[in-house]
Design an enzyme around this catalytic site. Sequence first.
Site, PDB file in Angstrom:
ATOM      1  N   CYS A 104       0.830  -1.207   0.000  1.00  0.00           N
ATOM      2  CA  CYS A 104       0.000   0.000   0.000  1.00  0.00           C
ATOM      3  C   CYS A 104       0.867   1.261   0.000  1.00  0.00           C
ATOM      4  CB  CYS A 104      -0.923   0.005   1.210  1.00  0.00           C
ATOM      5  SG  CYS A 104      -1.956  -1.479   1.355  1.00  0.00           S
ATOM      6  N   SER A 105       1.915   1.249   0.796  1.00  0.00           N
ATOM      7  CA  SER A 105       2.780   2.428   0.928  1.00  0.00           C
ATOM      8  C   SER A 105       3.804   2.552  -0.192  1.00  0.00           C
ATOM      9  CB  SER A 105       3.520   2.398   2.261  1.00  0.00           C
ATOM     10  OG  SER A 105       2.622   2.584   3.317  1.00  0.00           O
TER      11      SER A 105
END
Length: 159
Positions: free
Chosen positions: A49-50
């Site tokens: 996600c990051s």
Amino acid sequence: MTIKVGDKLPDVKLVKATPDGPQPVQSSEYFAGRKVALFSVPGAFTPTCSARHLPGYVEKAEDLKAKGIDEIACTAVNDAFVLGAWNKSGGSEDITMLADGNGDFAEAVGLTMDGSGFGMGKRGQRFSMVVNDGVVEQLNVEAPGDFKVSSADHMLEQL
């Protein structure tokens, strides 16, 4: 039952992360009258996600808007403070963070996953959708462990 293209989004409470603090919003009001690129992540600050999901939408924000997207929003089963901090550290003002702290939105659209094996509990799956005036125009749900169809690049190809 999982939401599908042509369905109206269910009306649930979300919490928008803002510089002034959390602001409750109803999904029916938030998505009304505009075209929104929405992507969901299992959790803020998690590796994929990051490193890939959020940065892709930050990088492609102008391209998405040039293709008719009015707003780009991210949702996750996290609280608004966590999503606000995540947006501050790796996002941008082009991304609106919509906290689904209790997982009500993920549950209502039928896109939950069980992250208990990782100590995460019930979460939203990784997906993206284009919502036009509250109606789903595109829906891209990832297979477990994948990151392909929910990316900003894939969405741009569809617009």
